[in-house]
Structure formats: C-alpha cells, structure tokens
Design a protein around this motif. Sequence first.
Motif, PDB file in Angstrom:
ATOM      1  N   UNK A  97       0.833  -1.253  -0.018  1.00 44.59           N
ATOM      2  CA  UNK A  97       0.109  -0.024  -0.108  1.00 44.59           C
ATOM      3  C   UNK A  97       0.902   1.270  -0.017  1.00 44.59           C
ATOM      4  N   UNK A  98       2.020   1.159   0.894  1.00 41.01           N
ATOM      5  CA  UNK A  98       2.732   2.470   0.970  1.00 41.01           C
ATOM      6  C   UNK A  98       3.601   2.459  -0.756  1.00 41.01           C
ATOM      7  N   UNK A  99       3.977   1.376  -1.266  1.00 42.39           N
ATOM      8  CA  UNK A  99       4.747   1.631  -2.496  1.00 42.39           C
ATOM      9  C   UNK A  99       3.840   2.038  -3.358  1.00 42.39           C
ATOM     10  N   UNK A 100       2.609   1.940  -3.432  1.00 39.06           N
ATOM     11  CA  UNK A 100       1.469   1.841  -4.442  1.00 39.06           C
ATOM     12  C   UNK A 100       1.233   3.531  -4.275  1.00 39.06           C
ATOM     13  N   UNK A 101       0.904   4.010  -3.165  1.00 40.56           N
ATOM     14  CA  UNK A 101       0.752   5.424  -2.966  1.00 40.56           C
ATOM     15  C   UNK A 101       1.771   6.364  -2.923  1.00 40.56           C
ATOM     16  N   UNK A 102       2.923   5.888  -2.756  1.00 36.13           N
ATOM     17  CA  UNK A 102       4.286   6.374  -2.508  1.00 36.13           C
ATOM     18  C   UNK A 102       3.976   7.479  -1.518  1.00 36.13           C
ATOM     19  N   UNK A 103       3.411   7.249  -0.391  1.00 38.08           N
ATOM     20  CA  UNK A 103       2.985   8.386   0.812  1.00 38.08           C
ATOM     21  C   UNK A 103       3.712   7.358   1.970  1.00 38.08           C
ATOM     22  N   UNK A 150      -0.811   7.743   6.469  1.00 36.89           N
ATOM     23  CA  UNK A 150      -0.849   6.689   5.564  1.00 36.89           C
ATOM     24  C   UNK A 150      -0.438   5.274   5.829  1.00 36.89           C
ATOM     25  N   UNK A 151       0.440   5.317   6.871  1.00 33.70           N
ATOM     26  CA  UNK A 151       1.020   4.011   7.582  1.00 33.70           C
ATOM     27  C   UNK A 151      -0.338   3.483   8.232  1.00 33.70           C
ATOM     28  N   UNK A 152      -1.106   4.309   8.716  1.00 33.71           N
ATOM     29  CA  UNK A 152      -2.244   3.782   9.499  1.00 33.71           C
ATOM     30  C   UNK A 152      -3.033   2.901   8.585  1.00 33.71           C
ATOM     31  N   UNK A 153      -3.437   3.587   7.338  1.00 34.89           N
ATOM     32  CA  UNK A 153      -4.107   2.836   6.504  1.00 34.89           C
ATOM     33  C   UNK A 153      -3.431   1.659   5.739  1.00 34.89           C
TER      34      UNK A 153
END
Lengths: 326, 326
Positions: A265-271, A276-279
């Motif tokens: 998820x982090x790699x895809x959103x690059x955030x 965003x870590x919570x998500x």
Amino acid sequence: MFCSSVSKSISFAANLKNINMSLVVVGSMAFDAIETPFGKSDKIIGGAGTFIAWCASNFTAVKQISVVGGDFPQSELDLLTTRNVDLEGVQIKKDEKTFFWSGKYHMDMNTRDTLVTELNVLENFQPVVPDSYQDCEFLMLGNLVPAVQSSVIDQLRTRPKLIVMDTMNFWMEIAMDDLKKTISMVDVLMVNDSEARQLSGDYSLVRAAQKISAMGPKYVIIKKGEHGALLFHDNKIFSAPALPLEEVFDPTGAGDTFAGGFIAHLAKTRDISFENMKTAIIVGSAMASFCVEKFGTERLRGLTNEEIKDRIHQFVQLSSFDINLI
Amino acid sequence: MFCSSVSKSISFAANLKNINMSLVVVGSMAFDAIETPFGKSDKIIGGAGTFIAWCASNFTAVKQISVVGGDFPQSELDLLTTRNVDLEGVQIKKDEKTFFWSGKYHMDMNTRDTLVTELNVLENFQPVVPDSYQDCEFLMLGNLVPAVQSSVIDQLRTRPKLIVMDTMNFWMEIAMDDLKKTISMVDVLMVNDSEARQLSGDYSLVRAAQKISAMGPKYVIIKKGEHGALLFHDNKIFSAPALPLEEVFDPTGAGDTFAGGFIAHLAKTRDISFENMKTAIIVGSAMASFCVEKFGTERLRGLTNEEIKDRIHQFVQLSSFDINLI
C-alpha cells in the motif's frame, strides 16, 4: 468534532501498468508442512517471501530476492511472474533442496512447535541484487537471517525511501548482534508482542516500542494476532483491530501477508506519512485475515479485488465510531 | 468513502440538573486490600457498585442499590451524595461488617489470586428497590450474586428500557443455573474473554458471543483488558481499542468503571442504538483507562471534565484512519 478526512485511495492490480515498479522484497521461498487442530497439510508452498509476493502483487509490482532448490516447482514461479512478480533476483540452485519447515499449532493457534527445520539452500544464501533492482524506493526485508537482510541494504547504491523489516524471536536467540545491526539500518520494524518484550526487555508494550525505536527504527509495529496491531511513532500510537473470526484455520504466513499488504500500500501510494501508514496497517490486517482462512497461500491465490475491497470495508465498520466532544 | 457522521455529544456533570434521573445501579460497596507488583494498598474503598457510581456520576445522576456495614465511612457516602448519587437504596447494617476482598495481581496484571473474601453483609443481602427508583429507564446490574441481580429486575413494576449485566467466572462455578436465568432477562451482557469462553464452551469469541446471545442478551460485550473490547449484535461487530499504557498500576475496578461509563453515556443520551453503544464503549474504555492509573477509586475521584474529554479524544486519535475504496 471527529470526522475522517478522505484522502487515500485503494486501487488494485488492474492499474498495475501505471505503477512505479519500485518494491523489492527479500524473503524465503519454501515448503511447509502444517498441523493445526483442524487438519494437516501436505508439503505445500510457503516461505515469508512467497506470502509477501502473493499479497503485495494485488497492489503493485514486486521485484523478488530469494533462493530455491531444483525441487521448487517451475509452475509456482511462472504463476508469480504472471502477477508481475519479477524473479530475476531469485536464485535457483538446481542440485540443492528448497528450505523446508514443519510445525504444529496448539489449540489457541497463537503458539506452535517447530517439528522440522531443514535450511537446505538457505544455509549459505548470499543474495545478489540485480542491476534492474537498483533505485528501488521501497524495500521489504521479510523474516530471514539478519545478516542476509543487511547485505541487501548494503548492495543498494541508493538508500530506498523506506526500509521495512520483519523478524522473529529465533534471531534474538542465536544472532542478537547481527539482528541489532540490521535493526539500526531500517525505518520500520515489525515484531509480535512477545518478540517486542524479548527484544526490549520491557513488559510494557509502550516502553518496549520506545526502546526499540531508540535502536534505530522511527516506526515500530507490534503485531498482536487476534488482538490487532499497534503502530508507534514519536509520541503517536495507532491501534488497528483484527477481524474477529469464527475460525482461524492456519495462521502460517499471516505476519508475512500483513507485511506484504503494509508495504504494498505504501509503495503503491508512494506516501510514507504516519497517516498513510495507518491505512497501510489496515490493508495489511485485511490481507492477513484472508490468509488464515485456508492452509498456506491457498486463500491468497483466488482473491478478487472485490473481496479485498469488501474486507477492508469490514475493517472500517469494525472500528469506526461517532463522537463529538463539546 | 468513510467519513464519520457527527451526531453524538458528550457533555458532563455540569449539566446534571437537566438530565433525566433514570439510572439505577446495583452493586457491592466494599473494602479492598490490593497487592500489585508496584505496591500494596491499605484497606481501601472498593466494590463494583462504588466504581460504577464514581464513574457514572460524571455523566448522569445515579440511584444506587447496595448494602454496607456499620464500619463503612459515612464520609464516603456523603461524598457520593454530593455527586448526585442517590443512596436511598443503600442499606446500612449497623451491627454488621462491610464486604471485604483482598487480592494479589501477578506480573502480567491480567491474572490475580484472591487472598481473602469475607462476604459479611453481602451474605444475606436482599435488595429493596425504593418507590422513588421505580420507572427507571436504565438498569446496571454490577457483578454480584445472580439471584440478587434478578431480584432487582423482579421488583421493578415497569421493565427498564435497557438492562445491562456484568458478571464473572466465580458465578459460573457456583451458581450457573441462577446465572443463566438472570442472563436470559437482560439486554446487554458484559464478560471478559475467558469468561465468554467458559460460559459458552467455545474458544472462538465470535461463536461464544453468538451462543451467549442465544441465551437472551441481544448485545454481548467481551472485555479483553489491554486489548480493548468487542461489541456483538446480530451480525455486527465493533472493536474498541484499549489505550496502550506505560504502566497499569492497579486493574481493580477497571471492568466496573467500564460498565459505569458505558451505561451512563447511554442513560444520558437516552439512545440505545448500536451506533450509540459503540460510542458508549469508547466512553467506558476511556474511564477504565483512568481507573488503572492509581489504587482503587483514587484516580476517579479527582477527575475533571477536561481530563475526560482529552482522554476520549486520545481514543479517537488512537483508532481513526482514512480510507477511500474505489
């Protein structure tokens, strides 16, 4: 007033072509034989790297680093290739055997006995990072020998934007110095609650996270199995629920799958913000909740985007509440 | 898209005069002597009813039903009166002694040994519901002999809008028939995880909640201590986090305090929807997180509205996340 702002999006494999392919995953690819109170598996496909790849490839492309023996089915490798998992970094040692692990879970499904560990190709594994993997932005170090994990970091000419590391109690017992060295090099460490206590020497998870963070990682994730997961950063804490399940059929790979969903998820959103870590933890938790429904990687193989979205939505419903402070 | 609608409000004791005084609480008022790994208390004020009253009176007026001996300090009763706790239903047996319990907690703070139990006035306690307590809308049955709990229900001429019951493993061992009868009469049952397993005979908490619900209560709350609480209703589940604490100083009364916060929020808002029960669980959890910070009721005594609001806000921050499903 509490109202979640809506700023993140979860899209799926259909969009893979548009995605920056910058996630490198290091982890074992293995055979497992599993006994649970519900049954016994044959020798099936397992390994931290395998679970991470099966999970992460729902969200983004993966560049895999691992090692297998000549006995590892080519069909399994081909399946991963069709899911945008690049296998250039996977060494195939034709004359050797793949890592094999066998374990038996107790009734509570939180504790297990290891019955067999045959390291085989893992024994002298020297990962080699292909040129095409350089400049990766996200690095997931699946649970593995700490010195192998750090050797991958050392081979990268540019430090990734984010390095996430999983590990386990076993390395605390036999390779604590190497483990601490690797931990000092990463941004996010994920361990379970008893491992956090063992690593820090502190029973309180809040203080354990502080002590682990002082070893290097700015973010500490403590996995609590059926009780969810905690994310610690500075003085902030996020508590993610686990989906209450009627049955946990086989917990093997749940932690790896969680890791795969988190970093994908982090790699895809690059955030890589705390928000965003919570998500990402919710995404990882949702994916792990699938993993335990069947033996090994079986449940992860047939997953549709619709099922993933529905499961994530269940997590929203599970933990959202309305409150207004006046 | 997930965005919490804002429809509930948490206001405090300052508004007590405007509040419908319809919460009746049944529970022990006692002396406790507590040992924890952090220290040892003198003989201090305890009892489920006491914790519930101290907690609930932050939100709404309380009509208390209990029994004490001649040794129970009048000053303690007077303090509760100043907090809008009506003591007409509290019997004072001048020539007898107050219930006394002594216990010692283990290092994990989740398990404890009972050192002394002197029932004293509780032995033959026959609760009498005063006329002025009739027509109460909310009834909180604190942990107590199940037959005593049901006798209060029997004495009420009009069934309350909501009956919430707390209990413990002890009654499952010595009074299971009475316990099941009382459980069949209530709307909400709260137990901890091991008690839910014991009562249902099922290890899975999801199935345990289903089986307990089949005994009568439409709502089942399973308390998991440091891991939070689960609310089950029909096919819906809500998972509330616990606040990760550096130190749990004394867990005594945490469950009672949780119950007090839960029912007081419902009584104050007069809304017994599933959505509002979720909010009530957060209020209960926030209040319980104060309780464990000091011995006995000490931390609950000095609480300000500002502190309560801040703590509830911490729960919002702890568990909120942003997600958008596309």
